[in-house]
Design a protein around this motif. Structure first.
Motif, PDB file in Angstrom:
ATOM      1  N   ARG A  55      -0.478  -0.826  -3.542  1.00  0.00           N
ATOM      2  CA  ARG A  55      -0.336  -1.780  -2.433  1.00  0.00           C
ATOM      3  C   ARG A  55       1.112  -2.213  -2.296  1.00  0.00           C
ATOM      4  NH1 ARG A  55      -5.595  -4.105  -4.326  1.00  0.00           N
ATOM      5  NH2 ARG A  55      -7.081  -3.233  -2.863  1.00  0.00           N
ATOM      6  N   ARG A  56       1.796  -2.375  -3.423  1.00  0.00           N
ATOM      7  CA  ARG A  56       3.221  -2.694  -3.445  1.00  0.00           C
ATOM      8  C   ARG A  56       3.873  -1.853  -4.527  1.00  0.00           C
ATOM      9  NH1 ARG A  56       0.603  -7.455  -2.956  1.00  0.00           N
ATOM     10  NH2 ARG A  56       0.551  -7.739  -5.204  1.00  0.00           N
ATOM     11  N   SER A  57       5.110  -1.480  -4.304  1.00  0.00           N
ATOM     12  CA  SER A  57       5.839  -0.710  -5.321  1.00  0.00           C
ATOM     13  C   SER A  57       5.962  -1.543  -6.587  1.00  0.00           C
ATOM     14  CB  SER A  57       7.233  -0.349  -4.824  1.00  0.00           C
ATOM     15  OG  SER A  57       7.137   0.452  -3.682  1.00  0.00           O
ATOM     16  N   GLY A  58       5.754  -0.909  -7.704  1.00  0.00           N
ATOM     17  CA  GLY A  58       5.882  -1.595  -8.983  1.00  0.00           C
ATOM     18  C   GLY A  58       4.601  -2.203  -9.506  1.00  0.00           C
ATOM     19  N   ASP A  59       3.566  -2.279  -8.679  1.00  0.00           N
ATOM     20  CA  ASP A  59       2.272  -2.800  -9.137  1.00  0.00           C
ATOM     21  C   ASP A  59       1.496  -1.708  -9.849  1.00  0.00           C
ATOM     22  OD1 ASP A  59       2.759  -5.231  -8.031  1.00  0.00           O
ATOM     23  OD2 ASP A  59       1.353  -5.030  -6.356  1.00  0.00           O
ATOM     24  N   ALA A  60       0.390  -2.101 -10.447  1.00  0.00           N
ATOM     25  CA  ALA A  60      -0.558  -1.123 -10.998  1.00  0.00           C
ATOM     26  C   ALA A  60      -1.231  -0.432  -9.810  1.00  0.00           C
ATOM     27  CB  ALA A  60      -1.592  -1.825 -11.866  1.00  0.00           C
ATOM     28  N   PRO A  61      -1.691   0.799  -9.989  1.00  0.00           N
ATOM     29  CA  PRO A  61      -2.328   1.493  -8.865  1.00  0.00           C
ATOM     30  C   PRO A  61      -3.581   0.767  -8.376  1.00  0.00           C
ATOM     31  CG  PRO A  61      -2.238   2.909 -10.819  1.00  0.00           C
ATOM     32  CD  PRO A  61      -1.626   1.616 -11.183  1.00  0.00           C
ATOM     33  N   ALA A  62      -3.723   0.707  -7.069  1.00  0.00           N
ATOM     34  CA  ALA A  62      -4.923   0.120  -6.478  1.00  0.00           C
ATOM     35  C   ALA A  62      -6.088   1.102  -6.591  1.00  0.00           C
ATOM     36  CB  ALA A  62      -4.671  -0.236  -5.018  1.00  0.00           C
ATOM     37  N   TYR A  63      -5.799   2.390  -6.338  1.00  0.00           N
ATOM     38  CA  TYR A  63      -6.805   3.438  -6.438  1.00  0.00           C
ATOM     39  C   TYR A  63      -6.170   4.690  -7.016  1.00  0.00           C
ATOM     40  CZ  TYR A  63      -9.101   0.333  -3.216  1.00  0.00           C
ATOM     41  OH  TYR A  63      -9.641  -0.774  -2.643  1.00  0.00           O
ATOM     42  N   ARG A  64      -6.996   5.481  -7.694  1.00  0.00           N
ATOM     43  CA  ARG A  64      -6.558   6.782  -8.200  1.00  0.00           C
ATOM     44  C   ARG A  64      -7.559   7.828  -7.738  1.00  0.00           C
ATOM     45  NH1 ARG A  64      -6.861   4.431 -13.566  1.00  0.00           N
ATOM     46  NH2 ARG A  64      -8.274   6.145 -13.931  1.00  0.00           N
ATOM     47  N   ILE A  65      -7.028   8.915  -7.229  1.00  0.00           N
ATOM     48  CA  ILE A  65      -7.862  10.059  -6.869  1.00  0.00           C
ATOM     49  C   ILE A  65      -7.597  11.104  -7.937  1.00  0.00           C
ATOM     50  CG2 ILE A  65      -8.333  11.820  -5.135  1.00  0.00           C
ATOM     51  CD1 ILE A  65      -7.052   9.752  -3.110  1.00  0.00           C
ATOM     52  N   GLU A  66      -8.623  11.449  -8.701  1.00  0.00           N
ATOM     53  CA  GLU A  66      -8.456  12.345  -9.849  1.00  0.00           C
ATOM     54  C   GLU A  66      -9.175  13.670  -9.631  1.00  0.00           C
ATOM     55  OE1 GLU A  66      -9.745  10.551 -13.468  1.00  0.00           O
ATOM     56  OE2 GLU A  66      -7.983   9.265 -13.587  1.00  0.00           O
ATOM     57  N   GLU A  83      -9.374  -0.347  -9.103  1.00  0.00           N
ATOM     58  CA  GLU A  83      -8.675  -1.187 -10.078  1.00  0.00           C
ATOM     59  C   GLU A  83      -9.604  -1.487 -11.248  1.00  0.00           C
ATOM     60  OE1 GLU A  83      -5.578  -3.919  -7.799  1.00  0.00           O
ATOM     61  OE2 GLU A  83      -7.614  -4.099  -7.019  1.00  0.00           O
ATOM     62  N   GLY A  84      -9.049  -1.528 -12.418  1.00  0.00           N
ATOM     63  CA  GLY A  84      -9.840  -1.791 -13.609  1.00  0.00           C
ATOM     64  C   GLY A  84     -10.598  -0.584 -14.123  1.00  0.00           C
ATOM     65  N   GLY A  85     -10.398   0.587 -13.531  1.00  0.00           N
ATOM     66  CA  GLY A  85     -11.043   1.799 -14.016  1.00  0.00           C
ATOM     67  C   GLY A  85     -12.460   2.015 -13.522  1.00  0.00           C
ATOM     68  N   VAL A  86     -12.877   1.280 -12.501  1.00  0.00           N
ATOM     69  CA  VAL A  86     -14.224   1.410 -11.957  1.00  0.00           C
ATOM     70  C   VAL A  86     -14.295   2.674 -11.090  1.00  0.00           C
ATOM     71  CG1 VAL A  86     -15.959   0.338 -10.475  1.00  0.00           C
ATOM     72  CG2 VAL A  86     -14.515  -1.076 -11.938  1.00  0.00           C
ATOM     73  N   ASP A 102     -13.333   5.726   4.333  1.00  0.00           N
ATOM     74  CA  ASP A 102     -13.559   5.801   5.779  1.00  0.00           C
ATOM     75  C   ASP A 102     -14.253   4.584   6.378  1.00  0.00           C
ATOM     76  OD1 ASP A 102     -12.382   8.239   5.929  1.00  0.00           O
ATOM     77  OD2 ASP A 102     -14.244   9.381   6.071  1.00  0.00           O
ATOM     78  N   SER A 103     -15.338   4.202   5.806  1.00  0.00           N
ATOM     79  CA  SER A 103     -16.283   3.348   6.514  1.00  0.00           C
ATOM     80  C   SER A 103     -15.858   1.893   6.644  1.00  0.00           C
ATOM     81  CB  SER A 103     -17.644   3.429   5.844  1.00  0.00           C
ATOM     82  OG  SER A 103     -17.541   2.995   4.516  1.00  0.00           O
ATOM     83  N   ARG A 104     -15.379   1.296   5.619  1.00  0.00           N
ATOM     84  CA  ARG A 104     -15.216  -0.151   5.640  1.00  0.00           C
ATOM     85  C   ARG A 104     -14.166  -0.572   4.641  1.00  0.00           C
ATOM     86  NH1 ARG A 104     -17.503   0.417   1.122  1.00  0.00           N
ATOM     87  NH2 ARG A 104     -19.522   1.214   0.726  1.00  0.00           N
ATOM     88  N   ARG A 105     -13.840  -1.819   4.703  1.00  0.00           N
ATOM     89  CA  ARG A 105     -13.098  -2.400   3.585  1.00  0.00           C
ATOM     90  C   ARG A 105     -14.130  -2.604   2.499  1.00  0.00           C
ATOM     91  NH1 ARG A 105      -8.329  -5.336   3.444  1.00  0.00           N
ATOM     92  NH2 ARG A 105      -7.143  -5.013   5.326  1.00  0.00           N
ATOM     93  N   PHE A 106     -13.895  -2.029   1.379  1.00  0.00           N
ATOM     94  CA  PHE A 106     -14.909  -2.060   0.347  1.00  0.00           C
ATOM     95  C   PHE A 106     -14.446  -2.919  -0.821  1.00  0.00           C
ATOM     96  CE2 PHE A 106     -12.317   1.649   0.310  1.00  0.00           C
ATOM     97  CZ  PHE A 106     -11.732   1.629  -0.932  1.00  0.00           C
ATOM     98  N   THR A 107     -15.415  -3.467  -1.510  1.00  0.00           N
ATOM     99  CA  THR A 107     -15.160  -4.223  -2.719  1.00  0.00           C
ATOM    100  C   THR A 107     -16.154  -3.777  -3.760  1.00  0.00           C
ATOM    101  OG1 THR A 107     -16.649  -5.981  -1.997  1.00  0.00           O
ATOM    102  CG2 THR A 107     -14.315  -6.265  -1.484  1.00  0.00           C
ATOM    103  N   VAL A 108     -15.786  -3.916  -4.998  1.00  0.00           N
ATOM    104  CA  VAL A 108     -16.675  -3.564  -6.088  1.00  0.00           C
ATOM    105  C   VAL A 108     -17.672  -4.691  -6.271  1.00  0.00           C
ATOM    106  CG1 VAL A 108     -16.817  -3.045  -8.544  1.00  0.00           C
ATOM    107  CG2 VAL A 108     -14.897  -2.201  -7.188  1.00  0.00           C
ATOM    108  N   VAL A 109     -18.939  -4.359  -6.255  1.00  0.00           N
ATOM    109  CA  VAL A 109     -20.004  -5.339  -6.411  1.00  0.00           C
ATOM    110  C   VAL A 109     -20.516  -5.263  -7.826  1.00  0.00           C
ATOM    111  CG1 VAL A 109     -22.265  -6.065  -5.596  1.00  0.00           C
ATOM    112  CG2 VAL A 109     -20.620  -5.081  -4.004  1.00  0.00           C
ATOM    113  N   GLU A 110     -20.633  -6.393  -8.467  1.00  0.00           N
ATOM    114  CA  GLU A 110     -21.120  -6.395  -9.851  1.00  0.00           C
ATOM    115  C   GLU A 110     -22.558  -6.805  -9.931  1.00  0.00           C
ATOM    116  OE1 GLU A 110     -18.648  -7.838 -12.877  1.00  0.00           O
ATOM    117  OE2 GLU A 110     -16.902  -7.769 -11.579  1.00  0.00           O
TER     118      GLU A 110
END
Length: 110
Positions: A55-66, A83-86, A102-110
């Motif tokens: 999201r900003r340079s120098g931050d931890a990655p927001a997402y990783r595509i592996e 974030e957090g390895g989820v 694609d679809s939406r702004r998504f959030t991790v649901v616990e």
């Protein structure tokens, strides 16, 4: 004397091919245009290739595509990790895995 392991050619690092990178960069460009992402990094390791977005340079990655070729016959070689390895999505086809953006702004649901 030669060891059996020495006879095997050493595999190089795992990396993305041109088509895969094109698909990933299309999603990246769309997210940059919407103002959500600002930077990326690409890393090729011995067993995994990683495209990290920030999201900003120098931050931890927001997402990783592996890409993990060793998992292609099991749960699929592609994964989107938040974030957090989820693990947000895993699959055998890159296009299917990238649909998580694609679809939406998504959030991790616990």
């Amino acid at each position: 004397m030669s060891d059996a392991a020495d006879a095997q050619p050493q595999a190089g690092p795992v990396f993305f091919d041109r088509r895969e990178l094109d698909q990933i960069l299309r999603v990246y460009g769309r997210m940059v245009a919407s103002g959500e992402w600002r930077d990326y990094a690409i890393v090729g390791h011995r067993d995994v290739a990683e495209f990290a977005v920030f999201r900003r340079s120098g931050d931890a990655p927001a997402y990783r595509i592996e890409k993990r070729p060793a998992l292609r016959l099991r749960q699929g070689q592609w994964a989107v990790i938040g974030e957090g390895g989820v693990v947000l999505r895993r699959g055998r086809e890159l296009a299917q895995v990238l649909r998580v953006f694609d679809s939406r702004r998504f959030t991790v649901v616990e």
